[in-house]
Scaffold this motif. Sequence first.
Motif, PDB file in Angstrom:
ATOM      1  N   ASN A  52      35.438  16.948 -46.910  1.00 58.73           N
ATOM      2  CA  ASN A  52      36.700  16.528 -47.519  1.00 58.73           C
ATOM      3  C   ASN A  52      37.530  17.680 -48.088  1.00 58.73           C
ATOM      4  O   ASN A  52      38.630  17.438 -48.593  1.00 58.73           O
ATOM      5  CB  ASN A  52      36.408  15.534 -48.665  1.00 58.73           C
ATOM      6  CG  ASN A  52      35.667  14.305 -48.188  1.00 58.73           C
ATOM      7  OD1 ASN A  52      36.040  13.705 -47.189  1.00 58.73           O
ATOM      8  ND2 ASN A  52      34.598  13.938 -48.890  1.00 58.73           N
ATOM      9  N   ASP A 112      35.858  11.597 -61.311  1.00 56.33           N
ATOM     10  CA  ASP A 112      35.149  12.646 -60.587  1.00 56.33           C
ATOM     11  C   ASP A 112      35.821  12.747 -59.221  1.00 56.33           C
ATOM     12  O   ASP A 112      36.023  11.728 -58.538  1.00 56.33           O
ATOM     13  CB  ASP A 112      33.671  12.270 -60.428  1.00 56.33           C
ATOM     14  CG  ASP A 112      32.939  13.221 -59.517  1.00 56.33           C
ATOM     15  OD1 ASP A 112      32.597  14.324 -59.964  1.00 56.33           O
ATOM     16  OD2 ASP A 112      32.732  12.845 -58.331  1.00 56.33           O
ATOM     17  N   THR A 114      35.008  13.898 -56.229  1.00 55.97           N
ATOM     18  CA  THR A 114      34.280  13.454 -55.035  1.00 55.97           C
ATOM     19  C   THR A 114      34.259  11.936 -54.956  1.00 55.97           C
ATOM     20  O   THR A 114      34.494  11.346 -53.895  1.00 55.97           O
ATOM     21  CB  THR A 114      32.839  14.000 -55.040  1.00 55.97           C
ATOM     22  OG1 THR A 114      32.882  15.422 -55.144  1.00 55.97           O
ATOM     23  CG2 THR A 114      32.101  13.608 -53.778  1.00 55.97           C
ATOM     24  N   PHE A 115      34.016  11.288 -56.091  1.00 53.87           N
ATOM     25  CA  PHE A 115      34.036   9.823 -56.124  1.00 53.87           C
ATOM     26  C   PHE A 115      35.422   9.300 -55.767  1.00 53.87           C
ATOM     27  O   PHE A 115      35.573   8.378 -54.962  1.00 53.87           O
ATOM     28  CB  PHE A 115      33.639   9.325 -57.517  1.00 53.87           C
ATOM     29  CG  PHE A 115      33.858   7.844 -57.708  1.00 53.87           C
ATOM     30  CD1 PHE A 115      32.929   6.934 -57.225  1.00 53.87           C
ATOM     31  CD2 PHE A 115      35.005   7.370 -58.330  1.00 53.87           C
ATOM     32  CE1 PHE A 115      33.134   5.559 -57.378  1.00 53.87           C
ATOM     33  CE2 PHE A 115      35.221   6.011 -58.490  1.00 53.87           C
ATOM     34  CZ  PHE A 115      34.282   5.103 -58.010  1.00 53.87           C
ATOM     35  N   LEU A 116      36.466   9.899 -56.353  1.00 49.81           N
ATOM     36  CA  LEU A 116      37.833   9.441 -56.100  1.00 49.81           C
ATOM     37  C   LEU A 116      38.203   9.600 -54.629  1.00 49.81           C
ATOM     38  O   LEU A 116      38.855   8.732 -54.036  1.00 49.81           O
ATOM     39  CB  LEU A 116      38.815  10.217 -56.978  1.00 49.81           C
ATOM     40  CG  LEU A 116      40.300   9.860 -56.821  1.00 49.81           C
ATOM     41  CD1 LEU A 116      40.537   8.384 -57.118  1.00 49.81           C
ATOM     42  CD2 LEU A 116      41.161  10.738 -57.720  1.00 49.81           C
ATOM     43  N   CYS A 117      37.767  10.698 -54.039  1.00 47.37           N
ATOM     44  CA  CYS A 117      38.063  10.939 -52.628  1.00 47.37           C
ATOM     45  C   CYS A 117      37.426   9.852 -51.757  1.00 47.37           C
ATOM     46  O   CYS A 117      38.055   9.321 -50.832  1.00 47.37           O
ATOM     47  CB  CYS A 117      37.555  12.316 -52.218  1.00 47.37           C
ATOM     48  SG  CYS A 117      38.200  12.890 -50.633  1.00 47.37           S
ATOM     49  N   HIS A 118      36.191   9.487 -52.068  1.00 43.19           N
ATOM     50  CA  HIS A 118      35.534   8.416 -51.316  1.00 43.19           C
ATOM     51  C   HIS A 118      36.208   7.075 -51.583  1.00 43.19           C
ATOM     52  O   HIS A 118      36.390   6.267 -50.671  1.00 43.19           O
ATOM     53  CB  HIS A 118      34.057   8.335 -51.688  1.00 43.19           C
ATOM     54  CG  HIS A 118      33.213   9.383 -51.034  1.00 43.19           C
ATOM     55  ND1 HIS A 118      32.839   9.310 -49.711  1.00 43.19           N
ATOM     56  CD2 HIS A 118      32.687  10.536 -51.508  1.00 43.19           C
ATOM     57  CE1 HIS A 118      32.102  10.362 -49.402  1.00 43.19           C
ATOM     58  NE2 HIS A 118      32.005  11.133 -50.476  1.00 43.19           N
ATOM     59  N   GLN A 159      30.286   7.804 -61.753  1.00 44.25           N
ATOM     60  CA  GLN A 159      31.122   8.364 -60.688  1.00 44.25           C
ATOM     61  C   GLN A 159      30.468   9.603 -60.067  1.00 44.25           C
ATOM     62  O   GLN A 159      30.455   9.761 -58.845  1.00 44.25           O
ATOM     63  CB  GLN A 159      32.494   8.731 -61.237  1.00 44.25           C
ATOM     64  CG  GLN A 159      33.389   7.555 -61.559  1.00 44.25           C
ATOM     65  CD  GLN A 159      34.756   8.025 -62.008  1.00 44.25           C
ATOM     66  OE1 GLN A 159      35.354   8.918 -61.425  1.00 44.25           O
ATOM     67  NE2 GLN A 159      35.264   7.414 -63.076  1.00 44.25           N
ATOM     68  N   ARG A 160      29.966  10.482 -60.922  1.00 48.55           N
ATOM     69  CA  ARG A 160      29.344  11.708 -60.407  1.00 48.55           C
ATOM     70  C   ARG A 160      28.106  11.378 -59.574  1.00 48.55           C
ATOM     71  O   ARG A 160      27.885  11.963 -58.508  1.00 48.55           O
ATOM     72  CB  ARG A 160      28.971  12.628 -61.568  1.00 48.55           C
ATOM     73  CG  ARG A 160      30.185  13.296 -62.210  1.00 48.55           C
ATOM     74  CD  ARG A 160      29.830  13.989 -63.497  1.00 48.55           C
ATOM     75  NE  ARG A 160      31.024  14.566 -64.122  1.00 48.55           N
ATOM     76  CZ  ARG A 160      31.141  14.813 -65.417  1.00 48.55           C
ATOM     77  NH1 ARG A 160      30.131  14.537 -66.237  1.00 48.55           N
ATOM     78  NH2 ARG A 160      32.263  15.327 -65.905  1.00 48.55           N
ATOM     79  N   GLY A 163      29.370   9.718 -56.369  1.00 51.78           N
ATOM     80  CA  GLY A 163      30.062  10.699 -55.536  1.00 51.78           C
ATOM     81  C   GLY A 163      29.093  11.609 -54.806  1.00 51.78           C
ATOM     82  O   GLY A 163      29.220  11.831 -53.598  1.00 51.78           O
ATOM     83  N   ASP A 164      28.093  12.118 -55.540  1.00 53.94           N
ATOM     84  CA  ASP A 164      27.091  12.991 -54.916  1.00 53.94           C
ATOM     85  C   ASP A 164      26.292  12.242 -53.863  1.00 53.94           C
ATOM     86  O   ASP A 164      26.013  12.766 -52.773  1.00 53.94           O
ATOM     87  CB  ASP A 164      26.134  13.549 -55.982  1.00 53.94           C
ATOM     88  CG  ASP A 164      26.806  14.570 -56.889  1.00 53.94           C
ATOM     89  OD1 ASP A 164      27.888  15.061 -56.504  1.00 53.94           O
ATOM     90  OD2 ASP A 164      26.255  14.871 -57.966  1.00 53.94           O
ATOM     91  N   GLU A 167      28.378  11.519 -50.793  1.00 50.63           N
ATOM     92  CA  GLU A 167      28.615  12.757 -50.057  1.00 50.63           C
ATOM     93  C   GLU A 167      27.417  13.079 -49.158  1.00 50.63           C
ATOM     94  O   GLU A 167      27.575  13.460 -47.988  1.00 50.63           O
ATOM     95  CB  GLU A 167      28.859  13.902 -51.037  1.00 50.63           C
ATOM     96  CG  GLU A 167      29.435  15.149 -50.411  1.00 50.63           C
ATOM     97  CD  GLU A 167      30.909  15.014 -50.055  1.00 50.63           C
ATOM     98  OE1 GLU A 167      31.427  15.965 -49.463  1.00 50.63           O
ATOM     99  OE2 GLU A 167      31.532  13.973 -50.348  1.00 50.63           O
TER     100      GLU A 167
END
Length: 418
Positions: A52, A112, A114-118, A159-160, A163-164, A167
Amino acid sequence: MKFLLYFWEQRKFSELVQIERGGSPRPIDDFITDAPNGLNWVKIGDTPTQGNYITKTAEKIRPEGLPKTREVHPGDLILSNSMSFGKPYIMGIDGCIHDGWLLIRNIYGVFDLTFLCHLLGTSQMLSQYRSLAAGSTVNNLNKELVGNTDVTIPSITEQRLLGDYLEQLDNLITLHQYKYNKVSYVKSTFFTLFWEQRKVTELLKNSSSAMKIGPFGSALKKEYFVDEGIKVYAQENAFTGDFSIGDYYITEDKYKELQSCELYPGDLVISMMGTIGACAIFPENAEKGIMNSHLLRLQFDNEAIPKYIMYLLRDSDLIRKQIDRLSVGSIMSGLSSSVVKKLVFPIPTLAEQKRIVEYLDSLNNLITLHQRKIKYILKEVFIWIILIKRVALKKPLSLNYRIMVGRKRLLSILQNRI
């Protein structure tokens, strides 16, 4: 991530982040530069095929263009508002975006990245975009439309964690999808023109019924079907290769009337409608039965292995191109017997055909393996997060304990289901 939208707090996106549209100095060609002080100019072509993060650009613009564009920095999230509609990326470098992008800046620290992107890439968000854009003459996103969407807000710790985890799963899915595509490509390009070219009619048994279409619809009306008797096979059997499915039967007397349409072990059964090239080999252990009007049967002599021809029909670009060319001008959709009769196949020796079939069988097993792993991963995501939230709703326990219990229950469920 559909389940994420139901358990946690939801807010209007515009209340939580800064959203701005990109811009472009014009004419843009006057601002493109190779100078060392040029600013990274972010375009759709700069997005990664995997992951991403945007970490480089092919072009730069002169600093004089900055007042007419939108500057972005590492940690900013950008959202395509056209072309790859609604696709989110995280900036890993400084740069500038044109009006084909929206800037999403996490100025309040609610998310977070990464979470927001997903989250922004879920089908639920895309559905909101389309719903809010209903009636618009242009299928583009804008600041107001994206800001009016409802988004889900777990705690920052959750979220973290999510997100991880997502990912890692994305990386696994990408890996297996790559392997699946690579193996599928090998299958489609495997056959060669260097072998002897033979018409299908030259490979069939010396019998007028070696190529046979199922009975006309009038000969097999619904009123002829009974609860048990002689089975009637249909397109779904050719699509799936599974001849155990289906529950249409006819009486023994009706079977005798239509016996010329019976299927025998080793017959190549082809669907005449729907997916072009869908076909399967009638197996030894299948119930005695006939084919319906949407199927065509081919019976080969000892110069061709039926499964080799099946792979050609299903996977070869050479045969697909022939079918497309021979079907031009046809008033009926689907595959006709007149087209099948004109097909020309590359035919190696029987020993070579056997080795090819064995090799393609092994590739099929690999494809099935990677498809299964992708489904397994997606199911794991769903069950795992649901279990975590289910434990949380029952009792106010710590996040680590909820994760531990969720994982234990997940493993128990997966052992029984997968």
